[in-house]
Design an enzyme around this catalytic site. Structure first.
Site, mmCIF file in Angstrom:
data_model
loop_
_atom_site.group_PDB
_atom_site.id
_atom_site.type_symbol
_atom_site.label_atom_id
_atom_site.label_comp_id
_atom_site.label_asym_id
_atom_site.label_seq_id
_atom_site.Cartn_x
_atom_site.Cartn_y
_atom_site.Cartn_z
ATOM 1 N N SER A 1 55.913 44.425 33.851
ATOM 2 C CA SER A 1 55.197 43.258 33.719
ATOM 3 C C SER A 1 53.984 43.436 32.872
ATOM 4 O O SER A 1 53.153 44.383 33.224
ATOM 5 C CB SER A 1 54.917 42.786 35.027
ATOM 6 O OG SER A 1 55.944 42.547 35.826
ATOM 7 N N SER A 2 53.458 42.731 32.095
ATOM 8 C CA SER A 2 52.044 42.463 31.609
ATOM 9 C C SER A 2 52.054 43.867 30.834
ATOM 10 O O SER A 2 52.928 44.177 29.752
ATOM 11 C CB SER A 2 51.022 42.418 32.534
ATOM 12 O OG SER A 2 49.797 41.952 31.954
ATOM 13 N N SER A 3 51.092 44.558 30.819
ATOM 14 C CA SER A 3 50.980 45.935 30.336
ATOM 15 C C SER A 3 52.382 46.848 30.182
ATOM 16 O O SER A 3 52.869 47.615 29.340
ATOM 17 C CB SER A 3 49.909 46.968 30.928
ATOM 18 O OG SER A 3 49.758 48.070 30.099
ATOM 19 N N HIS B 1 50.386 33.678 33.793
ATOM 20 C CA HIS B 1 50.669 34.990 33.256
ATOM 21 C C HIS B 1 51.574 35.652 34.400
ATOM 22 O O HIS B 1 52.399 36.764 33.926
ATOM 23 C CB HIS B 1 49.326 36.009 33.363
ATOM 24 C CG HIS B 1 49.466 37.109 32.646
ATOM 25 N ND1 HIS B 1 50.035 37.359 31.577
ATOM 26 C CD2 HIS B 1 49.170 38.489 33.010
ATOM 27 C CE1 HIS B 1 49.951 38.854 31.122
ATOM 28 N NE2 HIS B 1 49.569 39.430 32.163
ATOM 29 N N TYR C 1 45.875 41.536 31.819
ATOM 30 C CA TYR C 1 47.098 42.138 31.428
ATOM 31 C C TYR C 1 47.831 42.431 33.130
ATOM 32 O O TYR C 1 48.697 43.486 32.780
ATOM 33 C CB TYR C 1 47.028 43.433 30.768
ATOM 34 C CG TYR C 1 46.190 43.016 29.286
ATOM 35 C CD1 TYR C 1 45.892 41.984 28.877
ATOM 36 C CD2 TYR C 1 46.445 44.300 28.297
ATOM 37 C CE1 TYR C 1 45.374 41.781 27.489
ATOM 38 C CE2 TYR C 1 45.954 44.094 27.055
ATOM 39 C CZ TYR C 1 45.364 42.725 26.600
ATOM 40 O OH TYR C 1 44.927 42.751 25.345
#
Ligand SMILES: *[C@@H]1O[C@H](CO)[C@@H](O)[C@H](O)[C@H]1NC(C)=O
Length: 341
Positions: A140-142, A281, A339
């Site tokens: 997820s994200s980063s 996000h 992030y």
């Protein structure tokens, strides 16, 4: 007559046995060369089948191996149910963000976080007799950005990936860092716009001379993401659809749940995207859809023929048992890390 002490010991024994059957998270040191000093944690069921699959699950910025293990069901529940090894890498550098910026991390055998993670995979293949052709990754994200990095730099290691709210491979190349604090913000802001051919050329340059397959990619993003803009889904799609030589085929609305649109490329076996209308996000990890994609559940939307990996007596869960996305709130709240989630 059974004494109280005996009874207590018996109960403790039963409790310990039930604990032992669940894959708990254990740190592994000395897993091999670790150029950037990252951590390896693993959740491996006690009764693994022969040649199990491996899933690497990578945390967001500000997160940790333990946090991501607690947040999704890959290691806590599904590793036992389907008989695979879950690796949770962890980093404490750059606000706990994975290195997606240095040429070391972006290059095959170049070093940094990507090579450390690949060495965790090699360790796990060896230790658990895992199937090298069934190594998968998600994040997820980063962790999603890193999924793209690994897909570009180590296509020989990973068969498929599922990226939640990420960026294309190479988007942060040359940036002073990979966190919202340290990175060039252009990519997170959706301002790194390239053609599919340009993105694909960047991927190919990560591992010159490689002519094998690239990981099948499942890409998730919310349209209302203000941390990593929705435009980056389009950039990821351009990249991987070009690498896989597929083009847009059709949309499937309300898939896998209300408000999400599944975008199918080619025959749907190499690249699929999920667009979450008005989703921010935080995109729930939809584990069952991911496992279908990896071919671990033996059915579903995955492109590869499902390999029955679950042991007898562990029937695959029906897809409908995945939690509805609306009941899975963001964990970060107002203090959410960028992030991160
Ligand atoms: C497919 O769905 C996406 C996401 O909702 C949308 O942006 C796109 O316009 C759709 N494409 C077609 C051809 O309907």
């Amino acid at each position: 007559m059974i004494s109280t002490t005996t009874l207590q010991h018996g109960l403790v024994g039963i409790f310990a046995a039930s604990l032992a059957s669940a894959a708990s998270l254990v740190q592994v040191t000395n897993f091999g060369a670790n150029p950037s000093g990252i951590q390896m944690y693993v959740a491996a069921p006690a009764n693994l089948p022969a040649k199990p699959a491996i899933i690497v699950a990578m945390h967001p910025c500000g997160g940790s191996a333990q946090q991501y293990y607690n947040e999704n069901k890959f290691g806590r529940q599904l590793a036992d149910q389907y008989g695979f090894v879950a690796i949770y890498p962890g980093t404490t550098k750059d606000f706990n963000c994975w290195d997606a910026a240095t040429s070391a991390s972006l290059t095959h055998n170049g070093g940094s976080d990507s090579q450390g993670i690949v060495n965790m995979v090699k360790y796990a293949i060896d230790k658990y007799g895992a199937d090298p052709s069934r190594v998968y990754m998600t994040g997820s994200s980063s962790g999603a950005i890193m999924t793209n990095v690994l897909a570009g730099a180590y296509p020989d290691v990973f068969a498929a990936g599922a990226a939640f709210s990420g960026m294309p491979y190479g988007c942060l190349a040359g940036s002073p860092g990979s966190s919202p604090i340290s990175a060039d913000p252009a990519c997170a802001n959706g301002q790194k716009i390239k053609s599919g051919a340009e993105w694909a050329a960047q991927v190919k340059a990560a591992y010159p001379g490689y002519s094998g397959k690239y990981p099948r990619m499942q890409l998730w993003h919310g349209t209302a993401d203000t941390v990593i803009r929705y435009q980056d889904l389009d950039e990821e799609v351009k990249q991987w659809s070009t690498v896989h030589s597929v083009t847009f085929t059709r949309n499937v609305t309300n898939s896998p749940t209300n408000g999400y649109t599944q975008m199918v490329y080619g025959d749907g076996t190499q690249v699929v995207a999920y667009s979450g209308a008005n989703v921010g996000h935080y995109v729930p990890t939809n584990e069952q859809v991911v496992l279908d994609w990896f071919g671990i559940t033996g059915g579903g939307s995955g492109g590869s023929p499902g390999t029955p990996t679950s042991t007898a007596g562990n029937p695959p869960q029906p897809t409908t048992s995945a939690p509805p996305v609306t009941t899975n709130p963001p964990t970060g709240g107002p203090t959410q890390t960028q992030y991160g989630q």
